[in-house]
Scaffold this motif. Structure first.
Motif, PDB file in Angstrom:
ATOM      1  N   ASP A  53      39.202  65.848  45.117  1.00 49.51           N
ATOM      2  CA  ASP A  53      39.558  64.811  44.143  1.00 49.51           C
ATOM      3  C   ASP A  53      38.288  64.202  43.559  1.00 49.51           C
ATOM      4  O   ASP A  53      37.887  63.087  43.919  1.00 49.51           O
ATOM      5  CB  ASP A  53      40.404  63.726  44.822  1.00 49.51           C
ATOM      6  CG  ASP A  53      40.874  62.649  43.845  1.00 49.51           C
ATOM      7  OD1 ASP A  53      40.759  62.858  42.620  1.00 49.51           O
ATOM      8  OD2 ASP A  53      41.346  61.603  44.321  1.00 49.51           O
ATOM      9  N   PRO A  54      37.612  64.908  42.637  1.00 49.52           N
ATOM     10  CA  PRO A  54      36.350  64.412  42.096  1.00 49.52           C
ATOM     11  C   PRO A  54      36.481  63.060  41.411  1.00 49.52           C
ATOM     12  O   PRO A  54      35.554  62.246  41.452  1.00 49.52           O
ATOM     13  CB  PRO A  54      35.927  65.491  41.096  1.00 49.52           C
ATOM     14  CG  PRO A  54      36.950  66.543  41.113  1.00 49.52           C
ATOM     15  CD  PRO A  54      37.992  66.211  42.097  1.00 49.52           C
ATOM     16  N   GLY A  55      37.630  62.804  40.779  1.00 52.85           N
ATOM     17  CA  GLY A  55      37.801  61.547  40.066  1.00 52.85           C
ATOM     18  C   GLY A  55      37.631  60.321  40.930  1.00 52.85           C
ATOM     19  O   GLY A  55      37.196  59.271  40.451  1.00 52.85           O
ATOM     20  N   ALA A  56      37.933  60.448  42.207  1.00 51.88           N
ATOM     21  CA  ALA A  56      37.830  59.308  43.123  1.00 51.88           C
ATOM     22  C   ALA A  56      36.380  58.945  43.417  1.00 51.88           C
ATOM     23  O   ALA A  56      36.111  57.875  43.981  1.00 51.88           O
ATOM     24  CB  ALA A  56      38.559  59.620  44.435  1.00 51.88           C
ATOM     25  N   PHE A  57      35.448  59.816  43.031  1.00 50.32           N
ATOM     26  CA  PHE A  57      34.037  59.597  43.345  1.00 50.32           C
ATOM     27  C   PHE A  57      33.177  59.390  42.089  1.00 50.32           C
ATOM     28  O   PHE A  57      31.952  59.419  42.170  1.00 50.32           O
ATOM     29  CB  PHE A  57      33.490  60.777  44.152  1.00 50.32           C
ATOM     30  CG  PHE A  57      34.071  60.886  45.532  1.00 50.32           C
ATOM     31  CD1 PHE A  57      33.399  60.377  46.633  1.00 50.32           C
ATOM     32  CD2 PHE A  57      35.312  61.468  45.730  1.00 50.32           C
ATOM     33  CE1 PHE A  57      33.944  60.462  47.907  1.00 50.32           C
ATOM     34  CE2 PHE A  57      35.874  61.567  46.995  1.00 50.32           C
ATOM     35  CZ  PHE A  57      35.190  61.055  48.097  1.00 50.32           C
ATOM     36  N   LEU A  58      33.819  59.181  40.966  1.00 45.96           N
ATOM     37  CA  LEU A  58      33.066  59.031  39.719  1.00 45.96           C
ATOM     38  C   LEU A  58      32.757  57.581  39.386  1.00 45.96           C
ATOM     39  O   LEU A  58      31.777  57.285  38.713  1.00 45.96           O
ATOM     40  CB  LEU A  58      33.838  59.673  38.562  1.00 45.96           C
ATOM     41  CG  LEU A  58      34.021  61.183  38.633  1.00 45.96           C
ATOM     42  CD1 LEU A  58      34.839  61.674  37.449  1.00 45.96           C
ATOM     43  CD2 LEU A  58      32.674  61.885  38.672  1.00 45.96           C
ATOM     44  N   ASN A  59      33.590  56.644  39.842  1.00 53.25           N
ATOM     45  CA  ASN A  59      33.407  55.230  39.543  1.00 53.25           C
ATOM     46  C   ASN A  59      33.724  54.390  40.773  1.00 53.25           C
ATOM     47  O   ASN A  59      34.275  54.881  41.742  1.00 53.25           O
ATOM     48  CB  ASN A  59      34.333  54.804  38.392  1.00 53.25           C
ATOM     49  CG  ASN A  59      34.091  55.611  37.144  1.00 53.25           C
ATOM     50  OD1 ASN A  59      33.039  55.502  36.538  1.00 53.25           O
ATOM     51  ND2 ASN A  59      35.065  56.422  36.751  1.00 53.25           N
ATOM     52  N   GLY A  60      33.357  53.134  40.705  1.00 51.90           N
ATOM     53  CA  GLY A  60      33.712  52.224  41.782  1.00 51.90           C
ATOM     54  C   GLY A  60      32.870  52.388  43.031  1.00 51.90           C
ATOM     55  O   GLY A  60      31.750  52.914  42.975  1.00 51.90           O
TER      56      GLY A  60
END
Length: 305
Positions: free
Chosen positions: A49-56
């Protein structure tokens, strides 16, 4: 009270302070055996799940994990890292920022498990981020030679295979590195292939000129080639001076575009995490589609570059 592994990873939250988490990094290093499985899990989770590591809070977690596992010489990180480098056209650069062009070749070599297969697959895949292919893939070869994990002759043979058909003859940064590294390593036998690559417009003249490449190749290579070929030994001095951790700056670190990255590939002094790119100007157009402006070029080589 000692932090649990998950609490320790939480302390790597860049968005909380914007400063380098030196204490947490040093504690992870001190608890290497305990923390290694958790760092490996970060890479595996980012692939799922790359999206979980792009922001925040997790925006730099993959970067920290990759550097630490490289310092640990953790060969189990090699395949998850190669898998991460191979997803999407821009996901690797979005996840790791300028670390792709600055240090990823050292990281990959530091976790290399002895199997060239994943490395070659990355380099030869035309659908993958060109900077991941060139910098995480191709640039790892001189580091592996310098570390004694590969010999120069086998690398020259592989570079010849790339020139002779294994690499798609389409302009991209992989061709820049293939020609430039061939000069640095003194591969004079490959000069006819290098000249042909320049004749076909596969390389960028601003990156490395043909005359300079020929000079280096004919003289036995660049005597300084090994200076940027050290394995990762201590992540603290490597990372703590990055511009994105500069507390004196009143503004947040700016995120460079992919055009900015290509201009600063080998010269950027202060690696920093790139920011989230702006919304696409041409939604629905992929980087390999014809450019909507009607130039006849691919989108990634025209308005999408």
């Amino acid at each position: 009270m000692t932090s649990s592994p998950s609490q320790l990873l939480d302390r790597l939250d860049y968005t909380e302070t914007g400063s380098f988490p030196k204490g947490a990094i040093q504690e992870i290093i001190a608890r290497r055996e305990e923390m290694t499985p958790h760092l490996l899990s970060v890479l595996e989770s980012a692939h799922a799940d790359p999206g979980a590591f792009l922001n925040g809070p997790k925006a730099m977690l993959c970067t920290y994990a990759a550097y630490l596992l490289a310092q640990f010489r953790e060969t189990r990180a090699y395949r998850p890292l190669m898998a991460l480098m191979s997803i999407g056209e821009s996901i690797p650069s979005d996840l790791f920022g300028e670390s792709i062009t600055e240090d990823m070749h050292k990281i990959v070599a530091s976790v290399y498990d002895g199997d060239e297969g994943p490395l070659r697959k990355l380099i030869e895949n035309p659908t993958v981020d060109e900077y991941a292919r060139a910098c995480a893939g191709l640039k790892a070869y001189p580091v592996l030679v310098h570390a004694g994990m590969l010999n120069m002759e086998s690398v020259e043979d592989y570079f010849r295979e790339l020139f002779e058909g294994k690499l798609l003859r389409e302009h991209c940064h992989v061709w820049n590195n293939l020609c430039s590294l061939s000069g640095d390593l003194g591969f004079a036998s490959l000069l006819p292939h290098i000249r042909k690559a320049f004749e076909e417009g596969l390389c960028d003249m601003f990156f490395d000129g043909l005359t300079d490449i020929e000079r280096r190749a004919k003289s036995g290579g660049n005597v300084k080639w090994s200076r940027n070929c050290q394995l990762v030994d201590d992540v603290v001095p490597m990372m703590e001076w990055w511009a994105c951790f500069d507390q004196k700056s009143a503004r947040k670190p700016t995120r460079k575009t992919r055009n900015d990255q290509s201009k600063l590939l080998e010269t950027c002094e202060f690696p920093s995490r790139p920011a989230v790119p702006p919304p696409p100007k041409y939604p629905g157009v992929t980087r390999n589609d014809p450019c909507p402006c009607g130039s006849g070029r691919k989108f990634k080589k025209c308005c999408g570059g």
